[in-house]
Design an enzyme around this catalytic site. Structure first.
Site, PDB file in Angstrom:
ATOM      1  N   CYS B  11       0.840  -1.192   0.000  1.00  0.00           N
ATOM      2  CA  CYS B  11       0.000   0.000   0.000  1.00  0.00           C
ATOM      3  C   CYS B  11       0.878   1.246   0.000  1.00  0.00           C
ATOM      4  CB  CYS B  11      -0.942   0.014   1.214  1.00  0.00           C
ATOM      5  SG  CYS B  11      -0.223   0.711   2.712  1.00  0.00           S
ATOM      6  N   PRO B  12       0.564   2.311  -0.708  1.00  0.00           N
ATOM      7  CA  PRO B  12      -0.664   2.548  -1.474  1.00  0.00           C
ATOM      8  C   PRO B  12      -0.548   2.170  -2.961  1.00  0.00           C
ATOM      9  CG  PRO B  12       0.551   4.587  -1.311  1.00  0.00           C
ATOM     10  CD  PRO B  12       1.403   3.529  -0.643  1.00  0.00           C
TER      11      PRO B  12
END
Lengths: 391, 77
Positions: B11-12
């Site tokens: 992530c992201p």
């Protein structure tokens, strides 16, 4: 041989005076009164308080005074106050011992999905049958579901925080306690993020509080247990029933002095921090693709949390730090486990790009206004570095 | 259906890759995204909600490793 690093690193780009400390959740600066109390107790209260001589009695009187002061604020008798070595330890023991104390009834536990990991981990460790009750998008437990869960005939204990430490949302404690009392189920309340910031709760059978969150310093936790609450030790016997061994008396004394101080200043701190946090929430809300989370009104006055799309929390924390602001984050990349915050996940809000602000009384209006001015550029800078400005 | 394999990305990055595909695609485009980062399970629906896209319920796989997939339909406007 390793050497002990100097207390102040000369590589800091900003001096201690200029820096703004906005990561005070469970980690407030110790107040001046707290530091004075701690030093005084080091001087007078260093002895083991359980022995029979003068030095011991002096230590014991400091400890008794600390217990009495906290009991007064919590509305219980002195003997119902127990000092723990940390907030986490207090949560572990309260959870496991109250659960074990009701094992004839069952091992079912009603708990909100946004309790601290220490509680959820203690339940897993104890192999409790846990009903994890969902929350709404503001992070507030679904009360009818919580009440249904605690009414189960085999419920040993219900557990609910007074307010969430990550997003600040206040929980419906009074209603939950009424239902728990009717069902004859003990309610354990984690007030580790709320005491010192909102009114001390009375709706509980056992209460865990965190001095580091009201300016008393680390190395001490507080557990209050009402006399009728059954518990069974899950650890060996000791003269001190809840937390074996000698209490850290300077920390306990500082905890009590700073609790009285925090209660005296609570009304003014609450109104000042509400204003400061409202400014931060408004500033964050103007940033493109940024979502401010937690209840906008029924919340801890000193906590603000927001998440920004396309950036990682670590980069935001680092950019804030570089500019002189210490902030927290619930993003996976900022946690030791590399797991995203279970609180943000339960709320269904973005877990990446998360920034968590918790102010203490050292925060000034000038610091907060400067932060609000810089915040759009902080996020834009990180987005530029990651090449996502066009998204 | 456009495929977006974000397996192995932290992530992201899964959300960034997905957002790019949606940005480049026509209105109403459908993307099937698969990710192995635990945060993607929460972040892909949250991103879709914030941007007004439609996101399906998650589909989980455990073999050969844990992953989650969604079908995202880009907003028509």
């Amino acid at each position: 041989m390793t050497s002990i690093p100097p207390a102040h690193s000369s590589s800091d780009t900003t001096t201690a005076r200029q820096r703004a400390f906005f990561d005070a959740s469970g980690s407030q600066r110790i107040t001046q009164a707290g530091q004075t109390a701690y030093r005084q107790a080091l001087e007078d209260g260093w002895a083991d308080p359980t022995r029979l001589h003068t030095e011991s009695r002096r230590a014991a009187s400091l400890l008794d005074g600390a217990r009495e002061a906290i009991a007064g604020v919590f509305g219980v008798s002195t003997k119902d106050i127990h000092f723990a070595p940390s907030h986490v330890e207090a949560l572990h023991r309260a959870t496991s011992a109250i659960l074990a104390g009701r094992r004839r009834i069952g091992s079912h536990v009603a708990v909100s999905a946004v309790e601290r990991s220490a509680i959820l981990n203690a339940l897993t460790y104890a192999e409790a049958q846990t009903t994890v009750v969902p929350v709404d998008t503001a992070g507030r437990v679904l009360l009818p579901d919580f009440i249904d869960a605690l009414r189960r005939a085999d419920t040993a204990v219900a557990i609910l925080q007074q307010a969430n430490p990550e997003v600040g949302t206040v929980q419906p404690l009074t209603e939950a306690y009424e239902a728990a009392q009717t069902a004859n189920v003990p309610l354990l309340v984690d007030a580790g993020a709320s005491i010192g910031h909102i009114a001390v709760p009375h709706s509980w059978d056992a209460l865990v509080a965190q001095p580091a969150d009201w300016g008393g310093g680390q190395g001490i936790g507080v557990l209050a247990v009402r006399p009728r609450t059954r518990f069974r030790r899950t650890w060996p016997e000791d003269s001190s029933p809840w937390f074996p061994g000698v209490v850290n008396i300077p920390a306990a004394f500082a905890a009590a002095v700073t609790l009285l101080e925090a209660e005296r200043e609570r009304a003014s701190w609450s109104s000042r921090s509400t204003d400061l946090i409202t400014k931060i929430r408004s500033a964050a809300a103007t940033i493109p693709d940024c979502e401010v989370v937690g209840d906008p009104l029924d919340r801890l006055p000193h906590v603000a949390t927001f998440s920004c799309l396309y950036v990682d929390g670590e980069a935001l924390v680092t950019e804030c730090d570089r500019r002189g602001y210490a902030v927290g984050s619930g993003s996976a990349c900022t946690s030791l486990s590399l797991q995203p915050s279970h609180v943000l996940a339960a709320m269904g809000v973005l877990t990446h790009g998360n920034v968590r602000i918790a102010l203490d009384r050292s925060a000034t209006q000038e610091q907060v206004e400067r932060f609000c001015q810089e915040l759009p550029d902080i996020v834009a800078t990180v987005r530029r570095q990651l090449g996502v400005s066009d998204l | 259906m456009i495929e977006c394999d974000a397996t192995g990305l932290r992530c992201p990055l899964p959300v960034i890759r997905l957002a790019r595909l949606i940005q480049e695609g026509p209105p109403g485009a459908q993307v099937r995204v698969i990710a192995s980062d635990p945060a993607a399970e929460y972040d892909i629906p949250a991103w879709a909600r914030m941007k007004g896209h439609t996101c399906s319920a998650p589909n989980y796989t455990t073999e050969p490793h844990w992953s989650v997939s969604f079908v995202v339909t880009a907003t028509g406007v």
